[in-house]
Design a protein around this motif. Structure first.
Motif, PDB file in Angstrom:
ATOM      1  N   UNK A 101       6.292  -3.229  -0.336  1.00 53.04           N
ATOM      2  CA  UNK A 101       5.137  -3.953   0.027  1.00 53.04           C
ATOM      3  C   UNK A 101       4.999  -4.962  -1.030  1.00 53.04           C
ATOM      4  N   UNK A 102       4.898  -6.064  -0.445  1.00 46.57           N
ATOM      5  CA  UNK A 102       4.386  -7.492  -1.509  1.00 46.57           C
ATOM      6  C   UNK A 102       3.061  -7.369  -1.442  1.00 46.57           C
ATOM      7  N   UNK A 103       2.233  -6.954  -2.700  1.00 50.48           N
ATOM      8  CA  UNK A 103       1.076  -6.958  -2.780  1.00 50.48           C
ATOM      9  C   UNK A 103       0.295  -8.480  -2.714  1.00 50.48           C
ATOM     10  N   UNK A 104       1.063  -9.471  -3.333  1.00 53.06           N
ATOM     11  CA  UNK A 104       0.613 -10.897  -3.360  1.00 53.06           C
ATOM     12  C   UNK A 104       0.810 -11.491  -1.850  1.00 53.06           C
ATOM     13  N   UNK A 105       1.751 -11.197  -1.345  1.00 54.48           N
ATOM     14  CA  UNK A 105       1.903 -11.876   0.054  1.00 54.48           C
ATOM     15  C   UNK A 105       1.283 -11.068   0.993  1.00 54.48           C
ATOM     16  N   UNK A 106       0.792  -9.782   0.890  1.00 50.88           N
ATOM     17  CA  UNK A 106       0.435  -8.533   1.595  1.00 50.88           C
ATOM     18  C   UNK A 106       1.146  -8.535   2.941  1.00 50.88           C
ATOM     19  N   UNK A 107       2.426  -8.366   2.659  1.00 50.74           N
ATOM     20  CA  UNK A 107       3.592  -8.115   3.660  1.00 50.74           C
ATOM     21  C   UNK A 107       4.536  -7.184   3.386  1.00 50.74           C
TER      22      UNK A 107
END
Length: 293
Positions: free
Chosen positions: A198-204
């Motif tokens: 999970x990419x917390x910056x891109x939220x995906x």
């Protein structure tokens, strides 16, 4: 403190031969114990459980743990409240227990510290978080205990306070058993048959690269488990045999090292991937934990 044997379980062992090294699940000594329990989390060398029935009697305020060094079972101090189907997470070496009554969580969290063997009582805004929902989603990451309902809030032990955080739909998957956290990054199959992070910056969710040789994973929640294995991903899954072995089931396990190469790329390296146990098709793996022994 009285010591009794734990329920049947298997431990991972490396068996050396002249030609190769096989990783196998081997049984550890156990004896019968009349109890219905749920494994919820591992801290150090211990696996903690909450017992629902002991010798035919309802009891959901008793906590036991398996000492994986001696393969013996011990009882921890009793909890303050009785609950059913509690939400439990491990954060900073402590056990966080969110009680539930009649299917709805109470507005308290109990925290167990294995070092002091003491329970702490923490007031929490459960009703505000829950809203119109009948259940909560919880997970622990980045030093915080998160609760998702109509609203999302996080408890930071170091600050001893609750804060409202923005709802991230993608993080709903973090509460399931087919996910694990390593260095504050959540990894999951997300029912896609491949591993993702999970990419917390891109939220995906992004694919974990470099795993072309990893077999396709099952989509079923009940057939797949992920754990943090000393900073690596240990993934276990079930696969039925072919026509010639239709009555058998194979338990697979793989250990994968992870490396972040950029903000949007994390690569995995398969250290080993093997069948570690063959069982009758009627058997199933209930839980999968990594402990320090």
């Amino acid at each position: 403190m009285k010591t009794i044997k734990f329920s049947p379980c298997f431990g991972l062992r490396r068996i050396l031969t002249k030609r190769l090294s096989n990783n196998l699940l081997v049984p550890v000594p156990t004896s019968n114990f009349s109890a219905v329990y749920w494994p919820y989390g591992a801290i150090g060398s211990n696996i903690y459980t909450i017992v629902e029935y002991v010798h035919g009697e309802f009891s959901t305020d008793r906590v036991f743990y398996l000492d994986c060094r001696s393969h013996t079972r011990h009882e921890a101090p009793i909890m303050w409240m009785i609950r059913s189907s509690p939400l439990i997470r491990v954060l900073d070496g402590k056990l966080y227990v969110l009680p539930q009554r009649n299917g709805f969580p109470s507005n308290s969290v109990e925290i167990f510290d294995p070092k002091t063997q003491l329970w702490e009582y923490l007031r929490s805004p459960i009703a505000e978080i829950l809203g119109t929902r009948s259940s909560l989603i919880s997970f622990a990451i980045d030093g915080g205990f998160y609760l998702y309902g109509d609203k999302c809030m996080v408890y930071k032990p170091k600050e001893n306070k609750w804060d409202v955080v923005e709802y991230e739909t993608g993080l709903v998957w973090a509460s399931f058993r087919l996910s694990c956290v390593i260095n504050n990054v959540i990894y999951s199959s997300k029912l896609s048959r491949v591993l993702k992070w999970y990419d917390s910056e891109g939220r995906l969710w992004r694919d974990l690269k470099g795993l072309d040789k990893l077999p396709k994973l099952p989509k079923s929640f009940s057939r797949l488990r992920l754990v943090n294995y000393g900073g690596k991903i240990a993934v276990s899954w079930e696969k039925s045999g072919g026509v010639s072995s239709r009555e058998k089931k194979f338990e697979w396990c793989a250990v994968i090292a992870v490396e972040r190469r950029s903000g949007q790329e994390i690569y995995g390296k398969i250290e080993w991937c093997e069948v570690v146990l063959t069982v009758p098709k009627s058997c199933c793996l209930l839980e999968f934990f990594a402990v320090t022994v």
